[in-house]
Design an enzyme around this catalytic site. Structure first.
Site, PDB file in Angstrom:
ATOM      1  N   LYS A  42       0.834  -1.287   0.203  1.00 39.25           N
ATOM      2  CA  LYS A  42       0.137   0.117  -0.107  1.00 39.25           C
ATOM      3  C   LYS A  42       0.874   1.181   0.053  1.00 39.25           C
ATOM      4  O   LYS A  42       0.561   2.188  -0.558  1.00 39.25           O
ATOM      5  CB  LYS A  42      -0.990   0.044   1.158  1.00 39.25           C
ATOM      6  CG  LYS A  42      -1.977  -1.246   1.121  1.00 39.25           C
ATOM      7  CD  LYS A  42      -2.935  -0.931   2.231  1.00 39.25           C
ATOM      8  CE  LYS A  42      -3.806  -2.548   2.227  1.00 39.25           C
ATOM      9  NZ  LYS A  42      -4.533  -2.899   0.862  1.00 39.25           N
ATOM     10  N   GLU A 135       0.275  -1.213   7.190  1.00 34.68           N
ATOM     11  CA  GLU A 135       0.784  -2.180   6.965  1.00 34.68           C
ATOM     12  C   GLU A 135       2.378  -2.115   7.590  1.00 34.68           C
ATOM     13  O   GLU A 135       3.324  -3.177   7.453  1.00 34.68           O
ATOM     14  CB  GLU A 135       1.097  -2.631   5.327  1.00 34.68           C
ATOM     15  CG  GLU A 135      -0.229  -3.205   4.762  1.00 34.68           C
ATOM     16  CD  GLU A 135      -0.102  -3.287   3.075  1.00 34.68           C
ATOM     17  OE1 GLU A 135      -0.973  -4.229   2.891  1.00 34.68           O
ATOM     18  OE2 GLU A 135       0.864  -2.947   2.690  1.00 34.68           O
ATOM     19  N   THR A 202     -14.407   5.691   1.097  1.00 36.52           N
ATOM     20  CA  THR A 202     -14.259   5.019  -0.240  1.00 36.52           C
ATOM     21  C   THR A 202     -15.388   3.997  -0.508  1.00 36.52           C
ATOM     22  O   THR A 202     -15.359   3.004   0.556  1.00 36.52           O
ATOM     23  CB  THR A 202     -12.897   4.186  -0.975  1.00 36.52           C
ATOM     24  OG1 THR A 202     -12.411   3.579  -0.065  1.00 36.52           O
ATOM     25  CG2 THR A 202     -11.912   5.486  -0.941  1.00 36.52           C
ATOM     26  N   LEU A 203     -15.736   4.003  -1.549  1.00 40.21           N
ATOM     27  CA  LEU A 203     -17.017   2.790  -2.006  1.00 40.21           C
ATOM     28  C   LEU A 203     -16.932   2.148  -2.987  1.00 40.21           C
ATOM     29  O   LEU A 203     -17.964   1.586  -3.621  1.00 40.21           O
ATOM     30  CB  LEU A 203     -18.411   3.776  -1.959  1.00 40.21           C
ATOM     31  CG  LEU A 203     -18.811   4.694  -0.805  1.00 40.21           C
ATOM     32  CD1 LEU A 203     -19.914   5.722  -1.189  1.00 40.21           C
ATOM     33  CD2 LEU A 203     -19.131   3.897   0.546  1.00 40.21           C
ATOM     34  N   ASP A 234      -5.430   2.672  -3.342  1.00 37.59           N
ATOM     35  CA  ASP A 234      -3.984   3.619  -3.064  1.00 37.59           C
ATOM     36  C   ASP A 234      -3.875   4.441  -4.251  1.00 37.59           C
ATOM     37  O   ASP A 234      -3.403   5.608  -3.956  1.00 37.59           O
ATOM     38  CB  ASP A 234      -2.975   2.398  -3.443  1.00 37.59           C
ATOM     39  CG  ASP A 234      -2.952   1.053  -2.268  1.00 37.59           C
ATOM     40  OD1 ASP A 234      -3.399   1.551  -1.201  1.00 37.59           O
ATOM     41  OD2 ASP A 234      -2.625   0.037  -2.635  1.00 37.59           O
TER      42      ASP A 234
END
Ligand code: RIB
Length: 286
Positions: A42, A135, A202-203, A234
């Site tokens: 990411k 991460e 975010t969808l 990302d």
């Protein structure tokens, strides 16, 4: 020392990607159609997205002392990203992600953190926007955001993958960009927007919602035909950070980010699918 536009604090992975008709269930063996290796993680995906949107970028993170680490470092350099604080950790493996992508471009991912899980040490650069994900260690992100706050930089957190976040870290965030699953784990939109100035949920193919105080603005998705959704979130985060650093208002930065996210789904791989400025501008003006 000159400030870069965006400092990315994050992970780098070698993505081992299998394509198959569908994602297998527990205990199931199925045949795939293709195998490929791509640069990912990411952090790296977001750094490349920011750089390709026109921002100057510095990376803070860790790779292992293996061939994958050298490969990822050379990609960081080739993208013009400052790798002075990309540390090589002796005796550790570079992060890996095992990814399955189905016929609809949807994915499932298992990461093995390797060097991404080592402490983030050393000095931190100056920058206008600090962008992080989860991460790497939460302690490292927290130290970076404390530093960011001390120099008046804007902080953007993509809380992925979802983990239990200490309240102190949320208190250091100006912008938080979770997906629907992550926002629930963080207590829901209302609770989160009480703590963070800008919450951007975010969808996927339905766009995104920007919750700021009590106002929710919807950002429409750009219609595209997806081949691989890996790295689309990302692209959204990296492009958003790049545009905030460039001085865009949130509404304009979010539209740009939505276009970048949509374009990233149209190419296979994570780093290779991050769109360039001209492509995003073309989609925005189409
Ligand atoms: O967000 C996509 C990324 O998640 C992949 O590149 C993989 O490395 C994992 O970190």
């Amino acid at each position: 020392m000159t400030d870069v536009d965006v400092v990315v604090v994050g992970s780098l992975n070698l993505d081992l990607v299998v394509r198959s008709q569908r994602i297998p269930g527990a205990g199931e063996t199925i045949s795939g159609s293709e195998y490929a290796e791509y640069a990912g993680g990411k952090g790296l995906n977001q750094a490349v997205a920011a750089a390709r949107s026109g921002a100057s970028v510095a990376f803070v993170g860790n790779v292992g002392d293996d061939e994958a680490g050298e490969r990822l470092r050379s990609i960081v350099r080739a993208e013009g990203i400052d790798d002075a604080r990309l540390h090589t950790i002796d005796g550790m493996a570079t992060g890996r992600a095992l990814i399955t992508v189905d016929d609809h471009g949807e994915n499932s991912i298992v990461i093995v953190p390797g060097a991404n899980g080592a402490p983030l040490h050393g000095d931190l650069p100056r920058g206008r926007v600090f962008l992080a994900q989860l991460e790497t260690t939460v302690a490292g992100v927290r130290r970076a955001f404390e530093h960011a706050r001390s120099i008046g930089a804007t902080t953007v957190l993509n809380p992925a993958p979802a983990v239990d976040l200490p309240g102190e870290l949320l208190g250091l965030c100006d912008v938080v960009v979770p997906n629907e699953h992550e926002v629930d784990l963080l207590g829901g939109r209302t609770a989160l927007s009480g703590r963070v100035e800008h919450v951007v949920v975010t969808l996927g193919s339905a766009g995104a919602d920007h919750v700021n105080d009590t106002r929710t603005a919807h950002i429409e998705a750009f219609p595209v035909t997806p081949v691989d959704t890996t790295g689309a979130g990302d692209a959204f985060c990296g492009a958003l950070a790049g545009r905030i650093a460039a001085g865009d208002e949130m509404d304009a930065a979010l539209r740009f980010a939505a276009a970048a996210g949509a374009l990233a789904t149209t190419q296979p791989g994570a780093v290779p699918s991050q769109p360039r400025l001209a492509e995003v501008q073309r989609l925005l003006s189409a």
